[in-house]
Structures are given as structure tokens and as C-alpha cells.
Scaffold this motif. Structure first.
Motif, PDB file in Angstrom:
ATOM      1  N   LEU A   1       0.915  -1.196   0.012  1.00 35.94           N
ATOM      2  CA  LEU A   1      -0.023  -0.066   0.030  1.00 35.94           C
ATOM      3  C   LEU A   1       0.997   1.335   0.074  1.00 35.94           C
ATOM      4  N   SER A   2       0.753   2.143  -0.988  1.00 29.92           N
ATOM      5  CA  SER A   2       1.445   3.302  -1.034  1.00 29.92           C
ATOM      6  C   SER A   2       0.645   4.660  -0.938  1.00 29.92           C
ATOM      7  N   PHE A   3       1.473   5.682  -0.656  1.00 27.53           N
ATOM      8  CA  PHE A   3       0.860   6.913  -0.500  1.00 27.53           C
ATOM      9  C   PHE A   3       1.643   8.035  -1.289  1.00 27.53           C
ATOM     10  N   ASN A   4       0.987   8.609  -2.147  1.00 24.79           N
ATOM     11  CA  ASN A   4       1.516   9.559  -3.200  1.00 24.79           C
ATOM     12  C   ASN A   4       1.708  10.945  -2.156  1.00 24.79           C
ATOM     13  N   GLN A   5       3.180  11.124  -2.274  1.00 28.78           N
ATOM     14  CA  GLN A   5       3.623  12.383  -1.614  1.00 28.78           C
ATOM     15  C   GLN A   5       3.054  13.581  -2.317  1.00 28.78           C
TER      16      GLN A   5
ATOM     17  N   ILE B   1      -9.366 -14.100   2.927  1.00 29.83           N
ATOM     18  CA  ILE B   1      -9.647 -13.816   1.670  1.00 29.83           C
ATOM     19  C   ILE B   1      -8.326 -13.853   0.822  1.00 29.83           C
ATOM     20  N   ILE B   2      -7.094 -14.002   1.507  1.00 29.63           N
ATOM     21  CA  ILE B   2      -5.874 -14.434   0.372  1.00 29.63           C
ATOM     22  C   ILE B   2      -5.157 -15.565   1.084  1.00 29.63           C
ATOM     23  N   ALA B   3      -5.679 -16.429   1.929  1.00 30.10           N
ATOM     24  CA  ALA B   3      -5.349 -17.675   2.273  1.00 30.10           C
ATOM     25  C   ALA B   3      -4.695 -18.661   1.243  1.00 30.10           C
ATOM     26  N   GLY B   4      -3.626 -18.835   1.271  1.00 32.01           N
ATOM     27  CA  GLY B   4      -2.488 -19.652   0.286  1.00 32.01           C
ATOM     28  C   GLY B   4      -2.229 -18.812  -0.852  1.00 32.01           C
ATOM     29  N   GLN B   5      -2.541 -17.657  -0.931  1.00 33.02           N
ATOM     30  CA  GLN B   5      -1.936 -16.953  -2.113  1.00 33.02           C
ATOM     31  C   GLN B   5      -0.847 -15.867  -1.631  1.00 33.02           C
ATOM     32  N   MET B   6      -0.881 -15.508  -0.410  1.00 32.43           N
ATOM     33  CA  MET B   6      -0.071 -14.726   0.263  1.00 32.43           C
ATOM     34  C   MET B   6       0.409 -15.052   1.712  1.00 32.43           C
ATOM     35  N   GLU B   7       1.566 -14.580   2.052  1.00 33.08           N
ATOM     36  CA  GLU B   7       1.944 -14.701   3.505  1.00 33.08           C
ATOM     37  C   GLU B   7       2.551 -13.174   3.870  1.00 33.08           C
TER      38      GLU B   7
ATOM     39  N   VAL C   1      -9.053   9.641   1.518  1.00 29.41           N
ATOM     40  CA  VAL C   1      -8.334   9.192   0.859  1.00 29.41           C
ATOM     41  C   VAL C   1      -8.574   8.231  -0.483  1.00 29.41           C
ATOM     42  N   THR C   2      -8.499   8.548  -1.666  1.00 34.08           N
ATOM     43  CA  THR C   2      -8.954   7.604  -2.689  1.00 34.08           C
ATOM     44  C   THR C   2      -7.700   6.552  -2.820  1.00 34.08           C
ATOM     45  N   LEU C   3      -8.455   5.411  -3.092  1.00 33.20           N
ATOM     46  CA  LEU C   3      -7.338   4.201  -3.262  1.00 33.20           C
ATOM     47  C   LEU C   3      -7.642   3.567  -4.213  1.00 33.20           C
ATOM     48  N   ASP C   4      -6.622   3.596  -5.279  1.00 31.13           N
ATOM     49  CA  ASP C   4      -6.555   2.963  -6.693  1.00 31.13           C
ATOM     50  C   ASP C   4      -6.626   1.572  -6.762  1.00 31.13           C
ATOM     51  N   VAL C   5      -7.239   0.555  -7.190  1.00 30.53           N
ATOM     52  CA  VAL C   5      -7.158  -0.987  -6.962  1.00 30.53           C
ATOM     53  C   VAL C   5      -7.250  -1.574  -8.217  1.00 30.53           C
ATOM     54  N   ILE C   6      -6.788  -2.719  -8.777  1.00 32.47           N
ATOM     55  CA  ILE C   6      -6.974  -3.355  -9.971  1.00 32.47           C
ATOM     56  C   ILE C   6      -8.358  -4.270  -9.772  1.00 32.47           C
ATOM     57  N   ASN C   7      -9.377  -3.870 -10.541  1.00 34.13           N
ATOM     58  CA  ASN C   7     -10.689  -4.549 -10.506  1.00 34.13           C
ATOM     59  C   ASN C   7     -10.711  -6.133 -10.572  1.00 34.13           C
ATOM     60  N   ALA C   8     -10.148  -6.748  -9.728  1.00 34.58           N
ATOM     61  CA  ALA C   8     -10.119  -8.279  -9.742  1.00 34.58           C
ATOM     62  C   ALA C   8      -9.807  -8.844  -8.320  1.00 34.58           C
TER      63      ALA C   8
ATOM     64  N   PRO D   1      -7.449 -11.177  -5.960  1.00 39.20           N
ATOM     65  CA  PRO D   1      -7.942 -10.826  -4.459  1.00 39.20           C
ATOM     66  C   PRO D   1      -8.023  -9.160  -4.394  1.00 39.20           C
ATOM     67  N   PHE D   2      -7.510  -8.446  -5.231  1.00 36.72           N
ATOM     68  CA  PHE D   2      -7.181  -6.951  -5.010  1.00 36.72           C
ATOM     69  C   PHE D   2      -8.354  -6.101  -4.454  1.00 36.72           C
ATOM     70  N   THR D   3      -9.588  -6.437  -5.084  1.00 35.67           N
ATOM     71  CA  THR D   3     -10.747  -5.822  -4.697  1.00 35.67           C
ATOM     72  C   THR D   3     -11.302  -6.158  -3.070  1.00 35.67           C
ATOM     73  N   ASP D   4     -11.041  -7.356  -2.749  1.00 31.63           N
ATOM     74  CA  ASP D   4     -11.227  -8.124  -1.472  1.00 31.63           C
ATOM     75  C   ASP D   4     -10.135  -7.308  -0.512  1.00 31.63           C
ATOM     76  N   MET D   5      -8.852  -7.233  -0.913  1.00 27.55           N
ATOM     77  CA  MET D   5      -7.868  -6.573  -0.165  1.00 27.55           C
ATOM     78  C   MET D   5      -8.127  -5.031   0.306  1.00 27.55           C
ATOM     79  N   ALA D   6      -8.625  -4.589  -0.840  1.00 24.65           N
ATOM     80  CA  ALA D   6      -8.894  -3.116  -0.727  1.00 24.65           C
ATOM     81  C   ALA D   6     -10.059  -2.626   0.419  1.00 24.65           C
ATOM     82  N   GLN D   7     -11.167  -3.843   0.294  1.00 28.75           N
ATOM     83  CA  GLN D   7     -12.064  -3.540   1.066  1.00 28.75           C
ATOM     84  C   GLN D   7     -11.820  -3.872   2.567  1.00 28.75           C
TER      85      GLN D   7
END
Length: 529
Positions: free
Chosen positions: A287-291, A318-324, A365-372, A374-380
Motif C-alpha cells: 500500500l503506498s501514499f503519493n507524496q 481472503i488471500i489464504a494460500g495466495q500470500m503470506e 483518501v482515494t485508493l486505486d486498485v485493480i478490479n479483480a 483478490p485485490f478488490t477484497d484486499m482493498a475492502q
């Protein structure tokens, strides 16, 4: 069995004998893989830059030095058996392995090494930048890479550690091709590029028997491979775009391996006939913040954010097995990684950090995320957990191209994205996460630091440059670990996770190796029992 299954199998197996309409199991000695391979643009190692292309190049070609199937975290001898490093003279001299032949039967010579490396620079296609880092140009490359009958001497121009140069030479575009065969197939000065995108000219454990775009790839074993013949005679990679179809083919025994199943499908698998293997990957998610957004510039925002990510909650659902959980920029499992994870979800601590710094909330803050997934689940998840401390995310979903274009233009506020190294040296990620010596809008840089408009402190810039040039390998790795710890403590880029990749396969399949990147996918040790 359905018509779909029969059609897929008739396409996939392409055996010398007429295939029956239905297979109860895949043929002996042939590994059949269901995979989405429509990302392939090129197979020529001078051009190949896609994930699936990386897998193919690794199994078809060798490099002077390389990471290999026995342990993909350790650099090993490839077409060179030994090397001598002169850091002062900025040269590395490689002794070529005796008795190795290309798949054509042509012997491997030092001229093939010189020609292969020069060819990448002269063609100047997408991955050429990895080699041009060494100061090579079309005009000087044949003076920088020279040879006699048994040795190849490589010179580099730049303040680089020899370890960095070795990792560059272990990368995909440094693959050695059969220059005689390739140049016999040159058309209009393309140095055999068009031909090599449909054929192969390597020394690797497999040769390319056939390739039909978005349909299939068939690799045939090289019985004379210098590290020993592969355990299987062929590998057929069938393009199957739909995860549901991959699952159907795997469960019915018509493929041995399915490489793109969803987490839900993986979780639903049962029985002794199938198994799932999980492989850590090099990509880190952040997660990053534009300065350029004033409200996101206080370091207290960055510090508090590290305690507002529900790391364990996401990795257990939501990301079990996909990320650690991984909180440093270089992936775990490679020399130089920093594996400490000091941050956990603690909204009370985050609120105290913000209050002490005098940060007024709520902040939107607006948060841009790829609409797929697990990214949308992570954003939520981030939206819910950050709200506990008065940081309110407005999620802006978009296609991958839309999100990345906005990121490159520095017009986002917050961004949920991931990053993978171009080659396996810590500098590849250190440059991306810890270096930005010119933050001006006109100085575009393909790094997370520049894209988030973070003017990196001089201390980190200098440490990044020093680590790149450090000749002592152990000291160099320690410097990267120190650098990661510093970035972890204070940066507007909050690294949260390291990707994992799950592959489902028949329980009788053993020996499959899937390292941290697509360049480290190996079929040579696979057996079917």
C-alpha cells in the motif's frame, strides 16, 4: 465425457498415434499441464518478457551461470564450470564447459556466448535493459565480451559489485543460443528473431517441439543434457483459460497439473488422488501514499498505517494460500532478505501515533486498485481496518492498465499494487523501494519511490549505491538487510505481503520445482508414479 473434454485432449496430446476420444489417465512419460498461456508474446530469450515465456526459456536454454532445479535459491555453474573475478579491472573470466552440444547437435563454443550476448544488445528488445546496465552498447559490446577457444571474458562499466554482475548474467536475456542455427534463419536483418519465436536453439533439458499460440506448447526431453536427462520424455502445456475447466480436467485425470485454480477451488479439493503444493513467489504487495497529496506527507500517517493493516485477518481468509505476511522489499527465501515482521493490526496504537503527531481525523483518501480478485477484497479489508483510526478510503477500481497508467503519471492518492524483481539481485528491488535521487516530474523512473513522489532521504540513496558496489558478498547482503529495515520503519510505502503460488497436481507427480519467479520453473526433475 463431454465434447469439450474430448476436444481439449485431442488438441493437447498430439501424439504420433491416433488418440482415443477419452483418456482415463495421461500417457506414461508425458506430463500434461493445464495452464493459461495466452500471455506469451515471444520465446526468443532476447525478447521474451512474459511470465509463461520465462518458464519456457528456463527449460530450453542455459546461461553461463544460473539458478537451477536442485536449489533455485543458489547460483550454480551452467555452461561455465568456473570463473575468476577481478573486481578492480571490472572483468569476470568464465571457463566454458567441455562437450556440450545444442539441440541441433552443434557444439557450444565461446563464439556462441559472445554472439548470444551481443545479439541481445543489438536487437535492443524489451529485456535488453538488464544487460545494458553493464555499460554495453551495440557499438562496444564486442569489445566488452571477448573470447578465446575455452574462455569468455566479460567486462563491465560501472560501479557494481561482482555479485550484481553475476546475477545479471544469470538472467533470462543472458541465455546462450546456437548462433549458427539462428543466423541461418535470419530474415531481413532480424538476427533470427522471428524464427526463434517459433522454434528453439538451446542446450537446455528440453527442446521446443511445437508451439501454437494460445493453444499449446510441447517440450521434448533432451536425453544428452549435461546435468542428466529429464525424468519425463515430454511436457505438454495446454492452454486452458478457464479455472473451472482446468479443475475438471485435473479431477478426471486428463491432465497431471493445473496451474491457475482459484483459492476457492483449491480449498474445495479433497481425496488422496490430488495434492496442492505452495511455492513462495518474489512479488511483494504494498500500500503506498503519493507524496503529492499533502495530507499523506506526515511520517505519522505512514507509521500509523503499518498498524492498520489486518495482516493475519487477510492471510487467514481472503488471500489464504495466495500470500503470506512479509514486510520488507526483498522476498523471503533469497539471500539478503529481511524477514522480521514487527507490525500487526493495532488500531489503538495507530490512533495514538496520529494523536501524538497532531494529525486531525477523519482523513478521506482515494485508493486505486485493480478490479479483480483478490485485490478488490484486499482493498475492502483495508477500507474497514483503516476506518478504525479515521482514515477513510474511497476505493477506485480499474483495469490493470488504467491503474498502472495512473500510477506512472503520479495522479493517484493511495495505491494497492505489487512489485516483482526484474532479476534476482537485491538491487533490483532496492532501486525500486529505497532510491530516488531526482524526484522531479520530468525525471520519470520505473520505481515505486518516484511514482509515489517520495524524495528518498540522502542516507538511503547513498546506502543503496554503496550496497550496489560492495565487493564483499556477505557484507553486501548485510547492507541490503539494513536498508530494508530502514525502509520498513519509515517510508510511505507499506509492504504487507509476499505472494505464494499454488499448483494442484496428481498425487503421483513429484519433483516439480517452482521458484520465486517464472524464470525458476523447472520440469527436469518431474516424475510420474
Amino acid at each position: 465425457m463431454s465434447l469439450l473434454r474430448s476436444t481439449l485432449l485431442a488438441t493437447a496430446l498430439v501424439l504420433p498415434l491416433t488418440a482415443p476420444a477419452v483418456w482415463a489417465e495421461t500417457p506414461d512419460g508425458i506430463l500434461v499441464v493445464a495452464q493459461n498461456i495466452d500471455d506469451i508474446v515471444a520465446i526468443d530469450p532476447a525478447q521474451a518478457y512474459e511470465f509463461t515465456s520465462g518458464e519456457l526459456v528456463t527449460n530450453i536454454y542455459d546461461r553461463l551461470v544460473q539458478y537451477d532445479a536442485e536449489d533455485p535459491t543458489v547460483m550454480a555453474a551452467g555452461l561455465a564450470t568456473e570463473w575468476a573475478i577481478d573486481a578492480d579491472a571490472k572483468t569476470i573470466t568464465f571457463t566454458l564447459r567441455d562437450g556440450v552440444s545444442f539441440h541441433s547437435g552443434n557444439p557450444v563454443t565461446t563464439a556462441d556466448v559472445v554472439g548470444s550476448l551481443a545479439r541481445v544488445i543489438k536487437l535492443n528488445l524489451t529485456p535488453a535493459f538488464i544487460l545494458t546496465q553493464l555499460g554495453w552498447t551495440p557499438e562496444n559490446v564486442e569489445q566488452m565480451v571477448t573470447a578465446d577457444d575455452t574462455t569468455v571474458t566479460i567486462k563491465y562499466d560501472g560501479e557494481f559489485s561482482p555479485a550484481f554482475v553475476m546475477n545479471v548474467l544469470a538472467s533470462r536475456p543472458a541465455s546462450i543460443v546456437d548462433m549458427k542455427t539462428v543466423m541461418e534463419n535470419e530474415v531481413d536483418g532480424d538476427m533470427g528473431n522471428a524464427w526463434l519465436n517459433e522454434n528453439s536453439a538451446g542446450t537446455g533439458p528440453f527442446s521446443l517441439q511445437s508451439y501454437r499460440p494460445a493453444e499449446l506448447v510441447r517440450l521434448n526431453a533432451n536425453p544428452d543434457y549435461f546435468k542428466g536427462a529429464p525424468k519425463v520424455k515430454s511436457v505438454i502445456v495446454q492452454h486452458v483459460a478457464e479455472a473451472a475447466t482446468q479443475q475438471l480436467l485435473l479431477e478426471s485425470g486428463d491432465v497431471d497439473m493445473a496451474k491457475n485454480l482459484t483459492p476457492d477451488q483449491i480449498a474445495g479439493m479433497s481425496g488422496d488422488a490430488l495434492k496442492v503444493e505452495t511455492f513462495p513467489q518474489a512479488a511483494v504487495h504494498f500500500l503506498s501514499f503519493n507524496q503529492k497529496t499533502e495530507s499523506l506527507t506526515p511520517p505519522a500517517i505512514w507509521e500509523a498505517s503499518r498498524y492498520l493493516v489486518d495482516y493475519e485477518g487477510m492471510t487467514s481468509t481472503i488471500i489464504a494460500g495466495q500470500m503470506e505476511v512479509h514486510q520488507a522489499f526483498w522476498p523471503k527465501g533469497f539471500p539478503g532478505s529481511y524477514d522480521e515482521t514487527p507490525f500487526s493490526y493495532d488500531p489503538e496504537k495507530a490512533k495514538a501515533i496520529l494523536a501524538e503527531a497532531g494529525i486531525e481525523t477523519p482523513i478521506t483518501v482515494t485508493l486505486d486498485v485493480i478490479n479483480a480478485a483478490p485485490f478488490t477484497d484486499m482493498a475492502q479489508s483495508l477500507q474497514a481496518s483503516f476506518a478504525d483510526a479515521g482514515i477513510n478510503f474511497e476505493i477506485l477500481p480499474g483495469t490493470g492498465a488504467q491503474v498502472i497508467t495512473k500510477y506512472r503519471d503520479r495522479t493517484h492518492q493511495a495505491m494497492l499494487l505489487y512489485w516483482g524483481p526484474d532479476f534476482m539481485d537485491p538491487h533490483s528491488n532496492a532501486k525500486a523501494f529505497a532510491y530516488n535521487s531526482d524526484n522531479s516530474d520530468g525525471n520519470y523512473a520505473a520505481t515505486t519511490t518516484w511514482r509515489n513522489a517520495w524524495a528518498v532521504p540522502d542516507e538511503l540513496n547513498e546506502l543503496t549505491k554503496s550496497a550496489l558496489t560492495e565487493a564483499d558478498p556477505e557484507k553486501r547482503l548485510a547492507m541490503y538487510q539494513d536498508l530494508q529495515q530502514k525502509v520498513q520503519e519509515t517510508s510511505p510505502i507499506i509492504i504487507m505481503f509476499q505472494a505464494s503460488y499454488q499448483v494442484a497436481m496428481d498425487s503421483g507427480v513429484t519433483g516439480y520445482v517452482n521458484g520465486a519467479t517464472s524464470d525458476f520453473v523447472f520440469y527436469r526433475l518431474v516424475e510420474k508414479n
